[in-house]
Write a protein that holds these residues in place. Structure first.
Motif, PDB file in Angstrom:
ATOM      1  N   ALA A  33      43.349 -23.150  13.081  1.00 34.71           N
ATOM      2  CA  ALA A  33      42.535 -22.149  12.806  1.00 34.71           C
ATOM      3  C   ALA A  33      42.538 -21.207  13.220  1.00 34.71           C
ATOM      4  O   ALA A  33      42.882 -20.860  14.454  1.00 34.71           O
ATOM      5  CB  ALA A  33      41.229 -23.388  13.311  1.00 34.71           C
ATOM      6  N   ILE A  34      42.606 -20.267  13.040  1.00 38.46           N
ATOM      7  CA  ILE A  34      42.255 -18.541  13.649  1.00 38.46           C
ATOM      8  C   ILE A  34      40.784 -17.800  13.409  1.00 38.46           C
ATOM      9  O   ILE A  34      40.221 -18.134  12.236  1.00 38.46           O
ATOM     10  CB  ILE A  34      42.969 -18.140  13.059  1.00 38.46           C
ATOM     11  CG1 ILE A  34      44.510 -18.434  12.866  1.00 38.46           C
ATOM     12  CG2 ILE A  34      43.243 -16.369  12.886  1.00 38.46           C
ATOM     13  CD1 ILE A  34      45.755 -17.001  11.379  1.00 38.46           C
ATOM     14  N   LEU A  35      40.621 -17.759  14.420  1.00 39.76           N
ATOM     15  CA  LEU A  35      39.780 -16.951  14.749  1.00 39.76           C
ATOM     16  C   LEU A  35      39.536 -15.255  14.662  1.00 39.76           C
ATOM     17  O   LEU A  35      40.136 -14.723  15.445  1.00 39.76           O
ATOM     18  CB  LEU A  35      38.871 -17.097  15.874  1.00 39.76           C
ATOM     19  CG  LEU A  35      37.222 -16.078  16.141  1.00 39.76           C
ATOM     20  CD1 LEU A  35      35.919 -16.682  15.342  1.00 39.76           C
ATOM     21  CD2 LEU A  35      36.778 -16.089  17.898  1.00 39.76           C
ATOM     22  N   ALA A  36      39.310 -14.622  13.286  1.00 38.60           N
ATOM     23  CA  ALA A  36      39.652 -13.197  13.245  1.00 38.60           C
ATOM     24  C   ALA A  36      38.513 -12.644  13.920  1.00 38.60           C
ATOM     25  O   ALA A  36      37.516 -12.239  14.295  1.00 38.60           O
ATOM     26  CB  ALA A  36      38.927 -13.192  11.767  1.00 38.60           C
ATOM     27  N   ALA A  37      38.894 -11.410  14.199  1.00 36.60           N
ATOM     28  CA  ALA A  37      38.473 -10.089  15.453  1.00 36.60           C
ATOM     29  C   ALA A  37      36.429 -10.172  14.982  1.00 36.60           C
ATOM     30  O   ALA A  37      36.150  -9.439  15.531  1.00 36.60           O
ATOM     31  CB  ALA A  37      38.679  -8.722  14.948  1.00 36.60           C
ATOM     32  N   VAL A  74      44.465 -13.165   5.749  1.00 34.36           N
ATOM     33  CA  VAL A  74      44.630 -11.659   5.045  1.00 34.36           C
ATOM     34  C   VAL A  74      44.071 -11.447   3.588  1.00 34.36           C
ATOM     35  O   VAL A  74      43.991 -11.180   2.999  1.00 34.36           O
ATOM     36  CB  VAL A  74      46.417 -11.750   4.332  1.00 34.36           C
ATOM     37  CG1 VAL A  74      46.369 -10.933   3.560  1.00 34.36           C
ATOM     38  CG2 VAL A  74      46.702 -11.448   5.737  1.00 34.36           C
ATOM     39  N   MET A  75      43.625 -13.398   2.418  1.00 34.89           N
ATOM     40  CA  MET A  75      43.315 -13.063   1.449  1.00 34.89           C
ATOM     41  C   MET A  75      41.633 -13.506   1.380  1.00 34.89           C
ATOM     42  O   MET A  75      41.133 -12.621   0.550  1.00 34.89           O
ATOM     43  CB  MET A  75      43.211 -14.672   0.684  1.00 34.89           C
ATOM     44  CG  MET A  75      45.296 -14.455  -0.096  1.00 34.89           C
ATOM     45  SD  MET A  75      45.112 -12.990  -0.965  1.00 34.89           S
ATOM     46  CE  MET A  75      44.569 -13.793  -2.461  1.00 34.89           C
ATOM     47  N   GLN A 118      42.680  -9.240  12.401  1.00 34.40           N
ATOM     48  CA  GLN A 118      43.284  -8.897  13.411  1.00 34.40           C
ATOM     49  C   GLN A 118      42.837 -10.644  14.117  1.00 34.40           C
ATOM     50  O   GLN A 118      41.546 -10.789  14.358  1.00 34.40           O
ATOM     51  CB  GLN A 118      41.975  -7.782  14.204  1.00 34.40           C
ATOM     52  CG  GLN A 118      43.554  -8.331  16.420  1.00 34.40           C
ATOM     53  CD  GLN A 118      44.221  -7.514  16.299  1.00 34.40           C
ATOM     54  OE1 GLN A 118      45.388  -7.336  15.894  1.00 34.40           O
ATOM     55  NE2 GLN A 118      45.087  -7.768  17.004  1.00 34.40           N
ATOM     56  N   ILE A 119      44.116 -11.476  14.728  1.00 35.21           N
ATOM     57  CA  ILE A 119      43.251 -12.222  15.685  1.00 35.21           C
ATOM     58  C   ILE A 119      43.078 -12.469  16.642  1.00 35.21           C
ATOM     59  O   ILE A 119      43.404 -11.065  17.624  1.00 35.21           O
ATOM     60  CB  ILE A 119      44.932 -13.162  15.188  1.00 35.21           C
ATOM     61  CG1 ILE A 119      44.656 -13.236  14.610  1.00 35.21           C
ATOM     62  CG2 ILE A 119      44.119 -14.722  16.338  1.00 35.21           C
ATOM     63  CD1 ILE A 119      46.495 -14.227  13.920  1.00 35.21           C
ATOM     64  N   ALA A 120      42.181 -13.116  16.932  1.00 41.08           N
ATOM     65  CA  ALA A 120      41.711 -13.127  18.244  1.00 41.08           C
ATOM     66  C   ALA A 120      41.703 -14.325  19.594  1.00 41.08           C
ATOM     67  O   ALA A 120      42.141 -14.410  20.280  1.00 41.08           O
ATOM     68  CB  ALA A 120      39.274 -12.854  18.320  1.00 41.08           C
ATOM     69  N   PHE A 131      49.437 -10.273  13.951  1.00 38.25           N
ATOM     70  CA  PHE A 131      48.446 -10.106  13.949  1.00 38.25           C
ATOM     71  C   PHE A 131      47.428  -9.950  15.015  1.00 38.25           C
ATOM     72  O   PHE A 131      46.426 -10.270  15.168  1.00 38.25           O
ATOM     73  CB  PHE A 131      47.623 -11.291  13.247  1.00 38.25           C
ATOM     74  CG  PHE A 131      48.620 -11.362  10.992  1.00 38.25           C
ATOM     75  CD1 PHE A 131      47.987 -10.086  10.717  1.00 38.25           C
ATOM     76  CD2 PHE A 131      50.079 -11.664  10.932  1.00 38.25           C
ATOM     77  CE1 PHE A 131      48.401  -9.876   9.445  1.00 38.25           C
ATOM     78  CE2 PHE A 131      49.945 -11.567   9.757  1.00 38.25           C
ATOM     79  CZ  PHE A 131      49.461 -10.031   9.324  1.00 38.25           C
ATOM     80  N   SER A 132      48.551  -9.261  16.472  1.00 29.13           N
ATOM     81  CA  SER A 132      47.382 -10.311  17.559  1.00 29.13           C
ATOM     82  C   SER A 132      47.767  -9.414  18.382  1.00 29.13           C
ATOM     83  O   SER A 132      48.779  -8.763  18.110  1.00 29.13           O
ATOM     84  CB  SER A 132      46.942 -11.515  18.176  1.00 29.13           C
ATOM     85  OG  SER A 132      48.502 -12.464  18.575  1.00 29.13           O
ATOM     86  N   GLY A 133      47.798  -9.514  20.248  1.00 27.94           N
ATOM     87  CA  GLY A 133      47.874  -8.590  21.019  1.00 27.94           C
ATOM     88  C   GLY A 133      48.659  -9.839  21.990  1.00 27.94           C
ATOM     89  O   GLY A 133      48.552 -11.280  21.982  1.00 27.94           O
TER      90      GLY A 133
END
Length: 138
Positions: free
Chosen positions: A30-34, A64-65, A71-73, A98-100
């Motif tokens: 699971a990704i939390l987006a910005a 993305v869709m 940006q992934i947080a 997609f992140s830092g």
């Protein structure tokens, strides 16, 4: 509900939908987006193993869709058979794009939740950066 709990629950729900008939190793991410949205994914295997999708890859595709932030947080990864599931090398590079380096990655146990939290910089200290490609041509 804490963000880590929210991500763990979304990753666990995704893991339950995994298509892993060959490895019998279901994984969820699971990704939390910005922008605060959560996107999840599961691994999807095909008989030609390298052609399947990892859970992190399908979560990125959902992000993305969705058309919002790319940006992934934060990220959570869970596998049914590991105490702390870490992304594979290919997914580490995909997540890095997609992140830092400071993005938190939660490695989870299916029964208890977050076991360890690391950063993308710790997982992939020398990632291939898109700025190495120079200006896009064409």
């Amino acid at each position: 509900m804490a963000v880590t709990d929210r991500l763990f629950e979304a990753a666990s729900a995704a893991m339950a939908k995994a298509h892993a008939p060959y490895s019998r190793f279901p994984v969820g991410a699971a990704i939390l987006a910005a922008d605060g949205t959560v996107h999840s994914g599961c691994n999807i295997e095909v008989v030609s193993f390298p052609e399947g999708w990892c859970a992190e890859t399908s979560a990125i595709a959902h992000m993305v869709m969705a058309g919002g932030s790319r940006q992934i947080a934060e990220v959570a990864v869970v596998a049914e058979k590991l105490v702390a599931c870490s992304p594979c090398g290919g997914c580490r590079q995909r997540l890095a794009e997609f992140s830092g380096p400071g993005t938190r990655v939660h490695l989870c146990d299916a029964a208890t939740g977050v076991v360890e939290t690391v950063t993308m910089g710790e997982l992939l200290p020398h990632s291939f950066a898109t700025d190495a490609l120079g200006e896009a041509k064409g």
